[in-house]
Design a protein around this motif. Structure first.
Motif, PDB file in Angstrom:
ATOM      1  N   ALA A   1      -4.444  21.546  35.077  1.00  0.00           N
ATOM      2  CA  ALA A   1      -2.973  21.648  35.278  1.00  0.00           C
ATOM      3  C   ALA A   1      -2.159  22.581  35.411  1.00  0.00           C
ATOM      4  O   ALA A   1      -0.803  22.342  36.495  1.00  0.00           O
ATOM      5  CB  ALA A   1      -2.595  21.284  33.199  1.00  0.00           C
ATOM      6  N   LEU A   2      -2.244  24.077  35.569  1.00  0.00           N
ATOM      7  CA  LEU A   2      -1.663  24.804  36.448  1.00  0.00           C
ATOM      8  C   LEU A   2      -1.891  24.536  38.064  1.00  0.00           C
ATOM      9  O   LEU A   2      -0.691  25.109  38.281  1.00  0.00           O
ATOM     10  CB  LEU A   2      -2.402  26.172  35.840  1.00  0.00           C
ATOM     11  N   ILE A   3      -3.219  24.365  38.796  1.00  0.00           N
ATOM     12  CA  ILE A   3      -2.693  24.425  39.817  1.00  0.00           C
ATOM     13  C   ILE A   3      -2.349  22.858  40.703  1.00  0.00           C
ATOM     14  O   ILE A   3      -0.965  22.785  41.431  1.00  0.00           O
ATOM     15  CB  ILE A   3      -4.045  23.450  40.324  1.00  0.00           C
ATOM     16  N   GLN A   4      -1.935  21.849  39.071  1.00  0.00           N
ATOM     17  CA  GLN A   4      -0.766  21.060  39.438  1.00  0.00           C
ATOM     18  C   GLN A   4       0.422  20.804  39.642  1.00  0.00           C
ATOM     19  O   GLN A   4       1.067  20.785  40.355  1.00  0.00           O
ATOM     20  CB  GLN A   4      -1.027  19.774  38.203  1.00  0.00           C
ATOM     21  N   ALA A   5       1.032  22.073  38.629  1.00  0.00           N
ATOM     22  CA  ALA A   5       2.172  22.970  38.875  1.00  0.00           C
ATOM     23  C   ALA A   5       2.942  23.491  39.633  1.00  0.00           C
ATOM     24  O   ALA A   5       3.648  23.220  39.669  1.00  0.00           O
ATOM     25  CB  ALA A   5       1.970  23.369  37.283  1.00  0.00           C
ATOM     26  N   LEU A   6       1.251  24.239  40.155  1.00  0.00           N
ATOM     27  CA  LEU A   6       1.961  24.785  41.304  1.00  0.00           C
ATOM     28  C   LEU A   6       1.964  24.292  42.812  1.00  0.00           C
ATOM     29  O   LEU A   6       2.740  24.729  43.606  1.00  0.00           O
ATOM     30  CB  LEU A   6       0.421  25.741  41.996  1.00  0.00           C
ATOM     31  N   GLY A   7       1.511  22.653  42.850  1.00  0.00           N
ATOM     32  CA  GLY A   7       1.973  22.117  43.840  1.00  0.00           C
ATOM     33  C   GLY A   7       3.075  21.154  44.096  1.00  0.00           C
ATOM     34  O   GLY A   7       2.982  21.329  45.052  1.00  0.00           O
ATOM     35  N   TYR A   8       3.580  21.364  42.889  1.00  0.00           N
ATOM     36  CA  TYR A   8       5.382  21.935  43.420  1.00  0.00           C
ATOM     37  C   TYR A   8       5.827  22.409  43.945  1.00  0.00           C
ATOM     38  O   TYR A   8       7.443  21.814  44.211  1.00  0.00           O
ATOM     39  CB  TYR A   8       5.775  21.402  41.728  1.00  0.00           C
ATOM     40  N   ARG A   9       5.435  23.812  43.436  1.00  0.00           N
ATOM     41  CA  ARG A   9       6.285  24.724  44.471  1.00  0.00           C
ATOM     42  C   ARG A   9       6.174  24.804  45.625  1.00  0.00           C
ATOM     43  O   ARG A   9       4.925  26.265  45.981  1.00  0.00           O
ATOM     44  CB  ARG A   9       6.052  26.014  43.019  1.00  0.00           C
ATOM     45  N   LYS A  10       6.345  24.367  46.738  1.00  0.00           N
ATOM     46  CA  LYS A  10       6.088  24.661  47.741  1.00  0.00           C
ATOM     47  C   LYS A  10       6.295  25.595  48.796  1.00  0.00           C
ATOM     48  O   LYS A  10       6.561  26.177  49.390  1.00  0.00           O
ATOM     49  CB  LYS A  10       6.838  23.119  49.167  1.00  0.00           C
ATOM     50  N   ARG A  11       8.039  26.592  48.210  1.00  0.00           N
ATOM     51  CA  ARG A  11       8.216  27.476  48.546  1.00  0.00           C
ATOM     52  C   ARG A  11       7.794  28.480  48.059  1.00  0.00           C
ATOM     53  O   ARG A  11       8.792  29.873  48.554  1.00  0.00           O
ATOM     54  CB  ARG A  11       9.983  26.967  49.028  1.00  0.00           C
ATOM     55  N   LEU A  12       7.232  28.432  46.916  1.00  0.00           N
ATOM     56  CA  LEU A  12       7.664  30.695  46.793  1.00  0.00           C
ATOM     57  C   LEU A  12       6.524  31.432  47.643  1.00  0.00           C
ATOM     58  O   LEU A  12       5.884  31.013  48.310  1.00  0.00           O
ATOM     59  CB  LEU A  12       5.894  29.885  45.334  1.00  0.00           C
ATOM     60  N   THR A  13       7.092  32.272  47.262  1.00  0.00           N
ATOM     61  CA  THR A  13       6.661  33.205  48.334  1.00  0.00           C
ATOM     62  C   THR A  13       5.708  33.727  48.146  1.00  0.00           C
ATOM     63  O   THR A  13       4.712  34.214  49.379  1.00  0.00           O
ATOM     64  CB  THR A  13       7.439  34.697  48.718  1.00  0.00           C
ATOM     65  N   ASN A  14       5.214  34.020  46.965  1.00  0.00           N
ATOM     66  CA  ASN A  14       3.710  34.478  47.339  1.00  0.00           C
ATOM     67  C   ASN A  14       2.690  32.862  46.695  1.00  0.00           C
ATOM     68  O   ASN A  14       1.480  32.848  45.305  1.00  0.00           O
ATOM     69  CB  ASN A  14       3.367  35.834  45.573  1.00  0.00           C
ATOM     70  N   ARG A  15       2.743  31.583  46.571  1.00  0.00           N
ATOM     71  CA  ARG A  15       2.360  30.667  46.538  1.00  0.00           C
ATOM     72  C   ARG A  15       0.125  30.079  46.800  1.00  0.00           C
ATOM     73  O   ARG A  15      -0.410  30.341  46.121  1.00  0.00           O
ATOM     74  CB  ARG A  15       2.803  29.599  47.237  1.00  0.00           C
ATOM     75  N   GLY A  16       0.159  30.880  47.787  1.00  0.00           N
ATOM     76  CA  GLY A  16      -0.957  31.792  48.435  1.00  0.00           C
ATOM     77  C   GLY A  16      -2.063  32.317  47.316  1.00  0.00           C
ATOM     78  O   GLY A  16      -3.251  32.102  47.238  1.00  0.00           O
ATOM     79  N   LEU A  17      -1.557  33.534  47.209  1.00  0.00           N
ATOM     80  CA  LEU A  17      -2.351  34.160  45.815  1.00  0.00           C
ATOM     81  C   LEU A  17      -2.558  33.280  44.435  1.00  0.00           C
ATOM     82  O   LEU A  17      -3.370  33.725  43.845  1.00  0.00           O
ATOM     83  CB  LEU A  17      -1.010  35.516  45.683  1.00  0.00           C
ATOM     84  N   LEU A  18      -0.965  32.435  44.171  1.00  0.00           N
ATOM     85  CA  LEU A  18      -1.536  31.948  42.808  1.00  0.00           C
ATOM     86  C   LEU A  18      -2.470  31.095  43.131  1.00  0.00           C
ATOM     87  O   LEU A  18      -3.029  30.407  42.250  1.00  0.00           O
ATOM     88  CB  LEU A  18      -0.133  31.685  42.162  1.00  0.00           C
ATOM     89  N   THR A  19      -2.225  30.488  44.047  1.00  0.00           N
ATOM     90  CA  THR A  19      -3.709  29.488  44.605  1.00  0.00           C
ATOM     91  C   THR A  19      -5.159  30.044  44.351  1.00  0.00           C
ATOM     92  O   THR A  19      -5.852  29.603  43.664  1.00  0.00           O
ATOM     93  CB  THR A  19      -2.997  28.817  46.072  1.00  0.00           C
ATOM     94  N   GLU A  20      -5.333  31.393  45.117  1.00  0.00           N
ATOM     95  CA  GLU A  20      -6.878  32.241  44.653  1.00  0.00           C
ATOM     96  C   GLU A  20      -6.255  32.097  43.077  1.00  0.00           C
ATOM     97  O   GLU A  20      -7.697  32.553  42.651  1.00  0.00           O
ATOM     98  CB  GLU A  20      -6.165  33.260  45.550  1.00  0.00           C
ATOM     99  N   LEU A  21      -5.651  32.385  42.649  1.00  0.00           N
ATOM    100  CA  LEU A  21      -5.611  33.314  41.113  1.00  0.00           C
ATOM    101  C   LEU A  21      -6.260  31.833  40.181  1.00  0.00           C
ATOM    102  O   LEU A  21      -7.615  31.834  39.211  1.00  0.00           O
ATOM    103  CB  LEU A  21      -4.622  33.534  40.688  1.00  0.00           C
ATOM    104  N   LEU A  22      -5.586  30.857  40.889  1.00  0.00           N
ATOM    105  CA  LEU A  22      -6.087  29.283  39.421  1.00  0.00           C
ATOM    106  C   LEU A  22      -7.709  29.028  39.663  1.00  0.00           C
ATOM    107  O   LEU A  22      -8.182  28.978  39.293  1.00  0.00           O
ATOM    108  CB  LEU A  22      -5.453  28.504  40.259  1.00  0.00           C
ATOM    109  N   GLU A  23      -7.761  29.156  41.077  1.00  0.00           N
ATOM    110  CA  GLU A  23      -8.884  29.344  41.539  1.00  0.00           C
ATOM    111  C   GLU A  23      -9.848  29.412  40.899  1.00  0.00           C
ATOM    112  O   GLU A  23     -10.777  29.095  40.945  1.00  0.00           O
ATOM    113  CB  GLU A  23      -9.244  28.486  43.339  1.00  0.00           C
TER     114      GLU A  23
END
Length: 323
Positions: free
Chosen positions: A173-195
């Protein structure tokens, strides 16, 4: 939102008390009083008798002392209704000394009162839990916003991991919510955390072991948060390499645990060795964060003793010829 009330109907004082005290934690808005047929003179009388005290213009609390966090949260939502708690304020354990965060639809023009942060959101109506008291942003959405706004990676991971561990939210659910945030500056890092969370690492120490020790040095992937029962007691193992007879426990709490708790850990380790033939190694923050390369070599040797035929890989920080 303002309602004139019906001057022909008496003010429903009992209804006001139920709404204010039983539902909204002692807080009520002027527009709600109007819906209960209160006229201006009724509201002035309630204020004069100190049944109501102003928190924000048009929002009142039922006492004269300092409002609680919950009352400030209700007031922040009601003053800009329709609105909802957002970000850190919408989490299960919000920071009580921080400003109250609320969100409103994007087309609203708002001016936040003191102690409130108002965020205008395009994704509003379908992303609010209106059944919550007060209404709040859906948990996965709020968690992503809170993690994105923080400056400490470890703190962000701990917050997200806590939600997953307590089953308040799932990693998916957290990964899905992150998927809507295309412009976050630290999106890559959050993706790593959630994975990493999805892979089973549920604490900062577990994540660092996964990344710095296991992955960085080519060790086999362990199973994480493995439930087991030995001698009638349920246990959950941090990292299990069952095929090679090895369990790794990450003692991030050992410095703060009691002697009895540490004894219980070692009793379980002994039981695992006797009943399952499992060797248990307990690692500390210093071994994982301070010297991950040496730790990886040691874990690799233990895995080889259990039959692993792989090869430890040097990472960018390993001393030459160490692996």
């Amino acid at each position: 939102m303002e309602h004139s009330g019906d001057a022909k109907q008496p003010f429903d004082h009992d209804g006001m008390v139920r709404l204010r005290d039983e539902i909204q934690g002692g807080v009520v808005a002027r527009w709600q009083l109007r819906e209960l047929h209160a006229q201006d003179h009724d509201i002035r009388r309630l204020v004069r008798k100190r049944e109501l005290t102003t928190i924000y213009p048009g929002v009142y609390v039922n006492h004269t002392g300092n409002p609680t966090w919950g009352q400030r949260a209700w007031a922040a939502v009601l003053v800009w209704w329709p609105a909802a708690l957002a970000g850190r304020s919408a989490l299960p354990k919000p920071p009580e000394r921080a400003p109250i965060e609320v969100m409103v639809p994007l087309d609203r023009t708002v001016r936040a009162p003191r102690g409130v942060i108002v965020r205008r959101r395009a994704r509003f109506d379908g992303y609010v839990d209106w059944a919550a008291y007060p209404p709040r942003q859906l948990l996965a959405e709020a968690a992503i916003d809170a993690a994105a706004e923080g400056s400490d990676v470890g703190e962000a991971f701990s917050m997200l991991a806590g939600l997953v561990q307590t089953k308040a939210a799932t990693a998916s659910a957290l990964i899905q919510a992150l998927g809507y945030r295309k412009r976050l500056t630290n999106r890559g890092l959050l993706t790593e955390l959630l994975e990493d969370l999805k892979a089973g690492a549920c604490s900062v120490l577990e994540r660092e072991y996964l990344r710095r020790v296991e992955r960085a040095h080519g060790l086999p992937a362990g199973e994480r948060q493995v439930a087991d029962s030995i001698r009638g007691f349920s246990v959950e193992r941090d990292v299990a390499y069952a095929a090679y007879g090895l369990v790794v426990e990450l003692d991030g709490r050992s410095f703060h645990g009691s002697a009895a708790a540490r004894d219980a850990d070692h009793v379980r380790d002994l039981d695992a060795a006797v009943a399952r033939g499992l060797r248990t190694v307990r690692l500390t923050y210093g071994q994982v964060l301070g010297d991950p390369c040496r730790t990886a070599i040691g874990i690799g040797e233990l895995l080889r003793l259990g039959g692993w035929e792989g090869r430890i890989r040097s990472c960018t920080d390993c001393p030459a010829g160490s692996a």
